[in-house]
Scaffold this active site. Structure first.
Site, PDB file in Angstrom:
ATOM      1  N   CYS A 121       0.846  -1.194   0.000  1.00  0.00           N
ATOM      2  CA  CYS A 121       0.000   0.000   0.000  1.00  0.00           C
ATOM      3  C   CYS A 121       0.886   1.250   0.000  1.00  0.00           C
ATOM      4  O   CYS A 121       1.704   1.444   0.903  1.00  0.00           O
ATOM      5  CB  CYS A 121      -0.873  -0.023   1.252  1.00  0.00           C
ATOM      6  SG  CYS A 121      -1.937   1.395   1.422  1.00  0.00           S
TER       7      CYS A 121
ATOM      8  N   CYS B  20      -0.473   4.055  -6.588  1.00  0.00           N
ATOM      9  CA  CYS B  20      -1.552   3.470  -5.789  1.00  0.00           C
ATOM     10  C   CYS B  20      -1.809   2.065  -6.314  1.00  0.00           C
ATOM     11  O   CYS B  20      -1.799   1.844  -7.535  1.00  0.00           O
ATOM     12  CB  CYS B  20      -2.814   4.324  -5.903  1.00  0.00           C
ATOM     13  SG  CYS B  20      -4.221   3.612  -5.036  1.00  0.00           S
TER      14      CYS B  20
END
Ligand code: DGL
Length: 272
Positions: free
Chosen positions: A70, A188
């Site tokens: 992440c 992302c």
């Protein structure tokens, strides 16, 4: 022992799938903190707290090395975890384990390609943290980077908003059209899903750099350079998928993202 792959919930599955293809024999445990998803619009303090708890969980599940897939958690929590959390493990059964992230490897991949200008699209938290720009300055102070927060993309991808995403992309990417960069980094986990749609809104000379291509390669290099972790990771090709809150929606989305059904289980007593 295992390789841990951590994400706020869903998008990291794409990275886990790509790691699985690059390292087919590695025993891997994916953990998604679905209880606290999305991370992208939360405070640094909350992201740190959630990520630290996830690290506790993954170490307790016998992970020798954890990749924080992440970007938001890498940006808001990784440095603090390395500086203040890992040292607290000395003298415990978890001593000598490690946590790595995705920001530096992504930048290194862009630098390796000798681009002169790069752009970044990412969640609000990543862009305001300035971590990508800071790390880039350390790695190559001569390379310029422009960042654009794209906070609507994750909810649109997760909530079935793809039919309307072109208008949103046209808005977010307008500066990269007017003043093109050599490469656009997708900062992302979710963005590789809409890679072609993003590409359609960029000038032809802009190359897209996506982490499902970058991270497995960089991880393989890292494991080769660090036998102290890689030698401890089992090589039976086992995959486990744990989440902090399991719903039918997650199972459906995970299957769509991973490409086939995966056995996901809920982490026991995670919220207590
Ligand atoms: N996985 C996160 C990232 O790569 C995005 C999703 C979220 O906001 O939780 O930044």
């Amino acid at each position: 022992m295992k390789l841990g792959v951590f994400d706020s919930g869903l998008g990291g599955l794409l990275i886990a799938r790509a790691i699985r293809s690059a390292l087919p024999d590695v025993d891997m445990l994916y953990f998604g903190d679905t209880l606290h998803l999305p991370y992208g619009n939360r405070s640094d303090e909350a992201i740190y707290k959630y990520t630290r708890k996830a690290m506790d969980y993954l170490f307790a599940q016998d992970c020798a090395l954890i990749v924080i897939a992440c970007n938001t958690a890498s940006a808001a929590a990784l440095r603090r975890l390395q500086q203040t959390y890992l040292p607290t493990l000395k003298g415990t059964p978890y001593a000598g384990r490690n946590i790595i992230g995705v920001v530096v490897p992504t930048l290194e991949a862009a630098i390796d390609q000798k681009f002169k200008s790069i752009g970044l699209i990412a969640t609000h938290s990543i862009v305001t943290s300035g971590v990508y720009a800071e790390e880039l300055k350390k790695l190559n102070p001569h390379l310029s980077m422009r960042a654009q927060a794209t906070p609507l993309l994750v909810p649109m991808i997760e909530q079935g908003g793809l039919p309307w995403i072109d208008g949103v992309l046209a808005f977010y990417l307008r500066d990269f059209c007017e003043d093109p960069v050599d490469a656009l980094l997708l900062g992302c986990t979710h963005y590789p899903i809409i890679r072609d749609r993003i590409s359609a809104h960029l000038p032809a000379q802009t190359q897209i750099m996506a982490q499902d291509e970058i991270i497995p390669q960089k991880l393989r290099d890292y494991l080769m350079r660090h036998p102290e972790y890689s030698d401890r990771i089992g090589r039976n090709g086992r995959s486990e998928f744990h989440v902090s809150d399991l719903t039918n929606n997650y199972l459906t989305a995970a299957q769509a993202l991973y490409g086939h059904a995966i056995p996901v289980m809920e982490a026991k007593d995670y919220d207590t």
